[in-house]
Write a protein that holds these residues in place. Structure first.
Motif, PDB file in Angstrom:
ATOM      1  N   ASP A 190       0.250 -10.465   4.081  1.00  9.66           N
ATOM      2  CA  ASP A 190       0.806  -9.310   5.045  1.00  9.66           C
ATOM      3  C   ASP A 190       0.286  -9.569   6.141  1.00  9.66           C
TER       4      ASP A 190
ATOM      5  N   TYR B 271      -6.224  -0.239   0.243  1.00 12.80           N
ATOM      6  CA  TYR B 271      -6.509  -1.311  -0.756  1.00 12.80           C
ATOM      7  C   TYR B 271      -6.055  -2.704  -0.259  1.00 12.80           C
TER       8      TYR B 271
ATOM      9  N   ARG C 289      -4.374  -5.608  -2.133  1.00  9.07           N
ATOM     10  CA  ARG C 289      -3.757  -5.937  -3.482  1.00  9.07           C
ATOM     11  C   ARG C 289      -3.862  -7.442  -3.513  1.00  9.07           C
TER      12      ARG C 289
ATOM     13  N   ILE D  71      -1.576  -8.355  -0.202  1.00 14.48           N
ATOM     14  CA  ILE D  71      -0.677  -7.457   0.165  1.00 14.48           C
ATOM     15  C   ILE D  71      -1.658  -6.135   0.670  1.00 14.48           C
ATOM     16  N   ASP D  72      -1.429  -5.596   1.937  1.00 14.15           N
ATOM     17  CA  ASP D  72      -1.698  -4.186   2.473  1.00 14.15           C
ATOM     18  C   ASP D  72      -1.400  -3.183   1.721  1.00 14.15           C
ATOM     19  N   ASP D  73      -2.235  -2.379   1.171  1.00 14.50           N
ATOM     20  CA  ASP D  73      -1.612  -1.339   0.167  1.00 14.50           C
ATOM     21  C   ASP D  73      -2.598  -0.155   0.575  1.00 14.50           C
TER      22      ASP D  73
ATOM     23  N   SER E  65      -6.914  -4.777  -7.321  1.00 11.40           N
ATOM     24  CA  SER E  65      -7.097  -4.180  -5.875  1.00 11.40           C
ATOM     25  C   SER E  65      -8.452  -4.232  -5.514  1.00 11.40           C
TER      26      SER E  65
END
Length: 203
Positions: free
Chosen positions: A80, A126, A128, A121-123, A197
């Motif tokens: 991301d 977190y 991920r 991934i930008d969560d 995560s």
């Protein structure tokens, strides 16, 4: 952090290229291998590394394996943009053991072209991390290896590292590690998805 088998296999591959007269290929492999070792030695001294550096390490690692397995698989690395922009940091060498697992147990036994997709991934709070392959699946791999006493210590150690890292945070951690089957549209096993995560260190 690097699996000694990977180092021995790499040296064997280099010898193999020389033995079969593929000197240009051997030189290319040595170049990538020494760069990767330098990156890993440098990163192993740090608790956290920039996601840009992690991407470079993963790319070199996947390129080396592509050479070693004679282009038996392709790969994609999806990160991301927001994580790259904010220069998020993660502990080094957490994703690599799962990539190694995907290649050796999922893709190496495949009769068709393999693929590994690595996602970071930008969560929200977190980061991920996912490693997905279109390999033979966990059950087939288990059957294949049932006569060999195989217990992935690399994965166990990595899982512990993820847990310790998340537990050190004030935020409650998500479930540490999930390994699930990837299914095709007919519900048949079409690979494996590993996800975990990490609590962002910037919150």
């Amino acid at each position: 952090h690097m699996n000694p088998h990977f180092i021995f296999n790499s040296i064997n591959s280099i010898q193999g290229f020389y033995a079969s007269g593929e000197v240009a290929m051997a030189k290319k492999y040595i170049g990538k291998f020494s760069t990767l070792l330098r990156l890993i030695l440098d990163q192993s001294k740090k608790d956290l590394i920039d996601i840009h550096d992690e991407r470079m390490t993963i790319e070199y690692y996947l390129d080396l394996n592509k050479l070693r397995f004679e282009n038996k698989f392709d790969y994609e690395i999806q990160i991301d943009e927001s994580l790259l922009k904010s220069r998020e940091e993660i502990p080094p060498m957490l994703i690599q053991p799962f990539i190694e697992n995907a290649i050796i147990h999922g893709l190496a036994p495949l009769k068709r072209m393999g693929k590994v997709i690595v996602r970071i991934i930008d969560d929200v709070h977190y980061i991920r991390c996912e490693v997905e392959d279109n390999g033979v699946g966990r059950e087939f791999s288990r059957q294949l290896n049932k006569n060999k006493h195989f217990e992935s210590t690399g994965i166990k150690v990595t899982e512990k590292r993820i847990e310790l890292y998340n537990n050190a945070s004030l935020h409650s951690a998500q479930p540490t590690l999930k390994i699930e089957d990837v299914l095709d549209q007919d519900g048949n096993i079409a690979g494996t998805l590993v996800s975990f995560s990490l609590v962002k260190n910037s919150i």
